[in-house]
Design a protein around this motif. Structure first.
Motif, PDB file in Angstrom:
ATOM      1  N   ALA A 298     -32.419 -67.743  25.147  1.00 42.49           N
ATOM      2  CA  ALA A 298     -32.896 -66.600  25.924  1.00 42.49           C
ATOM      3  C   ALA A 298     -31.765 -65.615  26.209  1.00 42.49           C
ATOM      4  O   ALA A 298     -31.939 -64.390  26.084  1.00 42.49           O
ATOM      5  CB  ALA A 298     -33.523 -67.083  27.227  1.00 42.49           C
ATOM      6  N   ASN A 299     -30.589 -66.122  26.580  1.00 40.83           N
ATOM      7  CA  ASN A 299     -29.456 -65.228  26.851  1.00 40.83           C
ATOM      8  C   ASN A 299     -28.982 -64.527  25.583  1.00 40.83           C
ATOM      9  O   ASN A 299     -28.583 -63.361  25.617  1.00 40.83           O
ATOM     10  CB  ASN A 299     -28.304 -66.016  27.469  1.00 40.83           C
ATOM     11  CG  ASN A 299     -28.608 -66.459  28.885  1.00 40.83           C
ATOM     12  OD1 ASN A 299     -29.411 -65.843  29.579  1.00 40.83           O
ATOM     13  ND2 ASN A 299     -27.984 -67.541  29.318  1.00 40.83           N
ATOM     14  N   ALA A 301     -30.889 -63.705  23.090  1.00 41.09           N
ATOM     15  CA  ALA A 301     -31.868 -62.657  22.813  1.00 41.09           C
ATOM     16  C   ALA A 301     -31.632 -61.437  23.689  1.00 41.09           C
ATOM     17  O   ALA A 301     -31.769 -60.289  23.234  1.00 41.09           O
ATOM     18  CB  ALA A 301     -33.282 -63.200  23.032  1.00 41.09           C
ATOM     19  N   VAL A 302     -31.246 -61.663  24.937  1.00 42.35           N
ATOM     20  CA  VAL A 302     -30.953 -60.537  25.831  1.00 42.35           C
ATOM     21  C   VAL A 302     -29.733 -59.769  25.348  1.00 42.35           C
ATOM     22  O   VAL A 302     -29.703 -58.532  25.348  1.00 42.35           O
ATOM     23  CB  VAL A 302     -30.750 -61.049  27.272  1.00 42.35           C
ATOM     24  CG1 VAL A 302     -30.246 -59.934  28.170  1.00 42.35           C
ATOM     25  CG2 VAL A 302     -32.038 -61.629  27.817  1.00 42.35           C
ATOM     26  N   LEU A 303     -28.704 -60.494  24.918  1.00 42.03           N
ATOM     27  CA  LEU A 303     -27.493 -59.830  24.420  1.00 42.03           C
ATOM     28  C   LEU A 303     -27.767 -59.016  23.162  1.00 42.03           C
ATOM     29  O   LEU A 303     -27.177 -57.944  22.953  1.00 42.03           O
ATOM     30  CB  LEU A 303     -26.414 -60.875  24.133  1.00 42.03           C
ATOM     31  CG  LEU A 303     -25.806 -61.584  25.353  1.00 42.03           C
ATOM     32  CD1 LEU A 303     -24.819 -62.642  24.912  1.00 42.03           C
ATOM     33  CD2 LEU A 303     -25.121 -60.575  26.276  1.00 42.03           C
ATOM     34  N   GLY A 305     -30.570 -57.623  22.560  1.00 44.86           N
ATOM     35  CA  GLY A 305     -31.549 -56.605  22.878  1.00 44.86           C
ATOM     36  C   GLY A 305     -32.933 -56.887  22.342  1.00 44.86           C
ATOM     37  O   GLY A 305     -33.753 -55.964  22.205  1.00 44.86           O
ATOM     38  N   ALA A 307     -36.618 -58.754  22.712  1.00 44.89           N
ATOM     39  CA  ALA A 307     -37.536 -59.336  23.691  1.00 44.89           C
ATOM     40  C   ALA A 307     -38.363 -60.421  23.014  1.00 44.89           C
ATOM     41  O   ALA A 307     -39.154 -60.143  22.101  1.00 44.89           O
ATOM     42  CB  ALA A 307     -38.449 -58.260  24.271  1.00 44.89           C
ATOM     43  N   LYS A 309     -41.160 -63.351  23.330  1.00 43.60           N
ATOM     44  CA  LYS A 309     -42.255 -63.828  24.161  1.00 43.60           C
ATOM     45  C   LYS A 309     -42.092 -65.320  24.436  1.00 43.60           C
ATOM     46  O   LYS A 309     -41.486 -66.035  23.643  1.00 43.60           O
ATOM     47  CB  LYS A 309     -43.587 -63.560  23.474  1.00 43.60           C
ATOM     48  CG  LYS A 309     -43.880 -62.079  23.260  1.00 43.60           C
ATOM     49  CD  LYS A 309     -45.225 -61.891  22.583  1.00 43.60           C
ATOM     50  CE  LYS A 309     -45.524 -60.410  22.376  1.00 43.60           C
ATOM     51  NZ  LYS A 309     -46.832 -60.207  21.695  1.00 43.60           N
TER      52      LYS A 309
END
Length: 354
Positions: A298-299, A301-303, A305, A307, A309
């Protein structure tokens, strides 16, 4: 030159048979326990304590239970989640119906009840072996799920089937904060982990490993294979039952069967395979890997950019788990515990190449 066992003289058999015979190992474990009991509760926030460390400790305990049965005794099980459910529902009934019992007593009794249920299904292992034992424990998973959803007495006649756990108190102190719940789980898991480490080094553990390596040869050399198998099922069920009770009381705050589904059994099995079969340390390493992997994905994916599901993330986790299991079976079948042992051996030889 920072890790050496040379000069560690032993003057008694007890010293030679110590869990940590090297002084540096004893100091490292003592420092690690001190950090876990003092530094972590003071420094970590509610998210790390409640969402990362608490499930890590409880799942490590369940992985130790499965490792005893599968890694040490060689009996493949797919019913760990069911035995956790037995412990959780037993603890809920004991605490609510018998409030005069102290929680540690209810916790031990819940583990004992789960051990007896596991022992009952372990009787099947006396007539079948290998894959068929896994099928029998899989049947236990479905049977226990059915019982927990069709017997109203077990769920205290609640219409939803979800039993809310009452607030706990130990020695007159309420266990309501996340720090208190973490400390209770830490003490229980550390104590049972040391108990398991001593148990697998005893004559009982040697009997388990003899059955695992070659059951016929073990029986011919005088090992009571019936007692070894049944004791492995009972001890494994006890550990999984205690883990299930802690999961319901300390982590979820309620007891529901969906928390102990077949997915939970496979998750614990993945922990044992990735962490290392036949290793108490591997149970902790595998649980840490399984708990931290979704957070890392999850982190990441955030780095990047992106999103992702929740359903896609869950499927991605399963794909990665499957790939890692195949990779570990090919490259290092003994898992992360073996990699840690190799690293320690390199530290002993450093700076020499061999």
């Amino acid at each position: 030159m920072f890790y050496r066992d040379a000069g560690e003289l032993k003057t008694s058999h007890a010293q030679d048979q110590a869990i940590f015979p090297v002084a540096l190992d004893r100091r490292a474990v003592a420092l690690l326990l001190l950090c876990g009991a003092v530094v972590v509760p003071a420094a970590a926030g509610p998210y790390w304590l409640g969402s990362i460390l608490l499930p890590f400790l409880i799942l490590s305990l369940a992985a130790i239970g499965l490792n005893i049965l599968t890694g040490y005794a060689g009996q493949l099980s797919l019913g760990s989640g069911a035995f956790m459910a037995v412990g959780a529902y037993a603890a809920a009934n004991l605490v609510i119906r018998l409030p005069e019992l102290a929680f540690p007593v209810s916790l031990a009794l819940a583990g004992a009840i789960a051990g007896l249920v596991a022992l009952a299904f372990g009787l099947l292992s006396l007539r079948i072996r290998g894959f068929y034992v896994a099928v029998a424990t899989l049947a236990a998973q479905f049977f226990i799920e059915w019982v927990c959803t069709h017997v109203p007495w077990l769920v205290l006649n609640t219409p939803s089937g979800v039993v809310s756990t009452p607030a706990l108190s130990l020695f007159g102190l309420r266990v309501d904060s996340i720090t208190a719940r973490y400390l209770v789980a830490f003490v229980v898991v550390v104590g049972l982990a040391f108990l398991a480490k001593n148990l697998v080094r005893s004559h009982v553990g040697r009997a388990w490993m003899a059955v695992r390596d070659h059951e016929t040869a073990a029986e011919l050399t005088g090992v009571d294979t019936v007692r070894a198998k049944l004791s492995a099922f009972a001890v494994s069920g006890f550990y999984c039952g205690v883990a299930g009770a802690l999961w319901g009381f300390l982590y979820l705050g309620n007891v529901e069967i969906e928390a102990f589904s077949l997915h939970r059994s496979f998750q614990i099995l993945f922990m044992v395979i990735i962490g290392g079969l036949g290793s108490i340390l591997g149970s902790f390493l595998g649980a840490g890997f399984i708990v931290l992997l979704p957070v890392a994905i999850a982190n990441l994916a955030v780095l990047l950019g992106a999103a992702i599901k929740p359903d896609v993330l869950a499927n991605l986790e399963l794909m990665i788990f499957g790939a890692l299991i195949v990779g570990f079976l090919i490259v290092e079948p003994r898992g992360l515990a073996r990699l840690a042992a190799n690293a320690r051996e390199r530290a002993r030889r450093w700076p020499l190449p061999y």
